[in-house]
Motif scaffolding. Structure first.
Motif, PDB file in Angstrom:
ATOM      1  N   LEU A 132     -52.891   6.849 -14.794  1.00  0.00           N
ATOM      2  CA  LEU A 132     -53.780   7.845 -14.828  1.00  0.00           C
ATOM      3  C   LEU A 132     -55.356   7.380 -14.961  1.00  0.00           C
ATOM      4  CD1 LEU A 132     -51.928   9.986 -17.500  1.00  0.00           C
ATOM      5  CD2 LEU A 132     -51.939  10.232 -15.014  1.00  0.00           C
ATOM      6  N   ALA A 133     -55.654   6.010 -15.106  1.00  0.00           N
ATOM      7  CA  ALA A 133     -56.852   5.668 -14.814  1.00  0.00           C
ATOM      8  C   ALA A 133     -57.347   5.765 -13.596  1.00  0.00           C
ATOM      9  CB  ALA A 133     -56.868   4.216 -15.686  1.00  0.00           C
ATOM     10  N   ARG A 134     -56.475   5.692 -12.473  1.00  0.00           N
ATOM     11  CA  ARG A 134     -56.923   5.587 -11.197  1.00  0.00           C
ATOM     12  C   ARG A 134     -56.855   7.129 -10.360  1.00  0.00           C
ATOM     13  NH1 ARG A 134     -53.295   2.384  -8.003  1.00  0.00           N
ATOM     14  NH2 ARG A 134     -51.820   2.440  -9.853  1.00  0.00           N
ATOM     15  N   VAL A 135     -56.350   8.151 -11.340  1.00  0.00           N
ATOM     16  CA  VAL A 135     -56.252   9.519 -10.780  1.00  0.00           C
ATOM     17  C   VAL A 135     -57.567  10.359 -11.384  1.00  0.00           C
ATOM     18  CG1 VAL A 135     -54.972  11.602 -11.144  1.00  0.00           C
ATOM     19  CG2 VAL A 135     -53.864   9.496 -10.863  1.00  0.00           C
ATOM     20  N   HIS A 136     -58.201  11.034 -11.048  1.00  0.00           N
ATOM     21  CA  HIS A 136     -59.181  11.955 -11.006  1.00  0.00           C
ATOM     22  C   HIS A 136     -58.787  13.344 -10.435  1.00  0.00           C
ATOM     23  CE1 HIS A 136     -62.405   8.755 -11.166  1.00  0.00           C
ATOM     24  NE2 HIS A 136     -61.774   8.560 -12.178  1.00  0.00           N
ATOM     25  N   ILE A 137     -59.232  14.363 -11.244  1.00  0.00           N
ATOM     26  CA  ILE A 137     -59.079  15.804 -10.908  1.00  0.00           C
ATOM     27  C   ILE A 137     -60.294  16.566 -10.739  1.00  0.00           C
ATOM     28  CG2 ILE A 137     -56.492  15.927 -11.797  1.00  0.00           C
ATOM     29  CD1 ILE A 137     -57.800  17.268 -14.284  1.00  0.00           C
ATOM     30  N   MET A 138     -60.024  17.546  -9.943  1.00  0.00           N
ATOM     31  CA  MET A 138     -61.338  18.374  -9.844  1.00  0.00           C
ATOM     32  C   MET A 138     -60.590  19.772  -9.264  1.00  0.00           C
ATOM     33  SD  MET A 138     -64.586  17.622  -7.572  1.00  0.00           S
ATOM     34  CE  MET A 138     -63.795  18.059  -5.870  1.00  0.00           C
ATOM     35  N   SER A 139     -61.309  20.897  -9.726  1.00  0.00           N
ATOM     36  CA  SER A 139     -60.800  22.454  -9.731  1.00  0.00           C
ATOM     37  C   SER A 139     -61.900  23.088  -9.025  1.00  0.00           C
ATOM     38  CB  SER A 139     -60.311  22.807 -10.796  1.00  0.00           C
ATOM     39  OG  SER A 139     -61.050  23.294 -11.869  1.00  0.00           O
ATOM     40  N   ALA A 140     -61.358  24.455  -8.748  1.00  0.00           N
ATOM     41  CA  ALA A 140     -62.501  25.152  -8.143  1.00  0.00           C
ATOM     42  C   ALA A 140     -63.651  25.696  -9.283  1.00  0.00           C
ATOM     43  CB  ALA A 140     -61.980  26.431  -7.668  1.00  0.00           C
ATOM     44  N   ASP A 141     -62.976  25.649 -10.705  1.00  0.00           N
ATOM     45  CA  ASP A 141     -63.939  26.053 -11.723  1.00  0.00           C
ATOM     46  C   ASP A 141     -65.033  24.975 -11.981  1.00  0.00           C
ATOM     47  OD1 ASP A 141     -62.290  28.097 -11.701  1.00  0.00           O
ATOM     48  OD2 ASP A 141     -61.361  27.921 -13.638  1.00  0.00           O
ATOM     49  N   ASN A 142     -64.789  23.902 -12.006  1.00  0.00           N
ATOM     50  CA  ASN A 142     -65.729  22.692 -12.303  1.00  0.00           C
ATOM     51  C   ASN A 142     -66.022  21.793 -11.154  1.00  0.00           C
ATOM     52  OD1 ASN A 142     -63.410  21.175 -11.807  1.00  0.00           O
ATOM     53  ND2 ASN A 142     -63.095  20.745 -14.099  1.00  0.00           N
ATOM     54  N   PHE A 143     -66.109  21.905 -10.030  1.00  0.00           N
ATOM     55  CA  PHE A 143     -66.376  21.004  -8.976  1.00  0.00           C
ATOM     56  C   PHE A 143     -67.828  20.707  -8.813  1.00  0.00           C
ATOM     57  CE2 PHE A 143     -67.155  24.724  -6.724  1.00  0.00           C
ATOM     58  CZ  PHE A 143     -68.238  24.710  -5.684  1.00  0.00           C
ATOM     59  N   ARG A 144     -68.748  21.657  -9.239  1.00  0.00           N
ATOM     60  CA  ARG A 144     -69.917  21.219  -9.298  1.00  0.00           C
ATOM     61  C   ARG A 144     -70.390  19.817 -10.396  1.00  0.00           C
ATOM     62  NH1 ARG A 144     -70.048  26.398  -7.964  1.00  0.00           N
ATOM     63  NH2 ARG A 144     -71.156  26.990  -6.167  1.00  0.00           N
ATOM     64  N   ALA A 145     -69.496  19.844 -11.342  1.00  0.00           N
ATOM     65  CA  ALA A 145     -69.622  18.733 -12.260  1.00  0.00           C
ATOM     66  C   ALA A 145     -69.004  17.666 -11.800  1.00  0.00           C
ATOM     67  CB  ALA A 145     -69.166  19.169 -13.685  1.00  0.00           C
ATOM     68  N   GLY A 146     -68.455  17.425 -10.473  1.00  0.00           N
ATOM     69  CA  GLY A 146     -67.669  16.454 -10.251  1.00  0.00           C
ATOM     70  C   GLY A 146     -66.222  16.111 -10.842  1.00  0.00           C
ATOM     71  N   PRO A 147     -65.982  15.010 -10.232  1.00  0.00           N
ATOM     72  CA  PRO A 147     -64.219  14.734 -10.644  1.00  0.00           C
ATOM     73  C   PRO A 147     -64.389  14.465 -12.002  1.00  0.00           C
ATOM     74  CG  PRO A 147     -64.793  13.528  -8.623  1.00  0.00           C
ATOM     75  CD  PRO A 147     -66.123  14.124  -9.251  1.00  0.00           C
ATOM     76  N   SER A 148     -63.201  14.875 -12.756  1.00  0.00           N
ATOM     77  CA  SER A 148     -62.869  14.356 -14.230  1.00  0.00           C
ATOM     78  C   SER A 148     -61.827  13.223 -14.198  1.00  0.00           C
ATOM     79  CB  SER A 148     -62.342  15.423 -14.900  1.00  0.00           C
ATOM     80  OG  SER A 148     -63.591  16.506 -14.929  1.00  0.00           O
ATOM     81  N   ALA A 149     -62.005  12.415 -15.175  1.00  0.00           N
ATOM     82  CA  ALA A 149     -60.993  11.387 -15.288  1.00  0.00           C
ATOM     83  C   ALA A 149     -59.860  11.986 -16.517  1.00  0.00           C
ATOM     84  CB  ALA A 149     -61.650   9.999 -15.993  1.00  0.00           C
ATOM     85  N   VAL A 150     -58.644  11.442 -16.177  1.00  0.00           N
ATOM     86  CA  VAL A 150     -57.767  11.763 -17.000  1.00  0.00           C
ATOM     87  C   VAL A 150     -57.237  10.553 -17.896  1.00  0.00           C
ATOM     88  CG1 VAL A 150     -57.237  13.728 -15.923  1.00  0.00           C
ATOM     89  CG2 VAL A 150     -56.045  11.713 -15.368  1.00  0.00           C
ATOM     90  N   ASP A 151     -56.641  11.012 -18.837  1.00  0.00           N
ATOM     91  CA  ASP A 151     -55.933  10.048 -19.893  1.00  0.00           C
ATOM     92  C   ASP A 151     -54.919  10.539 -20.895  1.00  0.00           C
ATOM     93  OD1 ASP A 151     -55.401   7.725 -21.236  1.00  0.00           O
ATOM     94  OD2 ASP A 151     -56.973   7.271 -22.233  1.00  0.00           O
TER      95      ASP A 151
END
Length: 144
Positions: free
Chosen positions: A42-61
């Motif tokens: 999960l340290a190597r996976v980032h997510i992004m959605s239509a709702d928050n793409f302007r903020a850039g990718p998000s990390a997950v844990d």
């Protein structure tokens, strides 16, 4: 498979729906044996959605058995192309949003052109997932 072989490779998963991005992260975590392996993946996976793409990718844990979404640090994606793979789910919906499409292509190291060319850096692999049964997808123009 590339994530398993290259321990430095990063993936950006993008979907129109933020809940879908978290679902995919949970799905990935469940396939790993043990919390340490889950956290390394999960340290190597980032997510992004239509709702928050302007903020850039998000990390997950994963914390206490729950998926935690946090803002990705700038150092996580050094340079123009920080991802080995960019996955765009529901591409038949997401590509209609020109701002989201432009952001996805930016993180994939590509310009928003039909040629798909970048400005010198090696582009990420770009995987577009779409439902062929969607009638609008037949008229949709996808990036190359």
């Amino acid at each position: 498979l590339r994530l398993q072989k290259d321990t430095e490779a990063r993936v950006l998963f993008v979907a129109a729906n933020p809940a879908l991005t978290v679902f995919v992260v949970k799905w990935l975590a469940l396939r790993m044996k043990g919390r340490p392996q889950q956290r390394r993946l999960l340290a190597r996976v980032h997510i992004m959605s239509a709702d928050n793409f302007r903020a850039g990718p998000s990390a997950v844990d994963i914390c206490n058995g729950a998926i935690e979404v946090k803002k990705a640090l700038a150092g996580d994606c050094v340079g123009k192309v920080g991802y080995a793979l960019v996955v765009l789910d529901e591409a038949h919906h997401a590509c209609r949003n020109t701002d989201l499409r432009t952001a996805v292509l930016h993180y994939a190291g590509r310009r928003d052109t039909s040629s798909g060319s970048s400005d010198g850096a090696a582009p990420s692999q770009l995987l577009l997932l779409s439902d062929a049964s969607q009638a609008a997808a037949l008229e949709q123009v996808f990036p190359e």
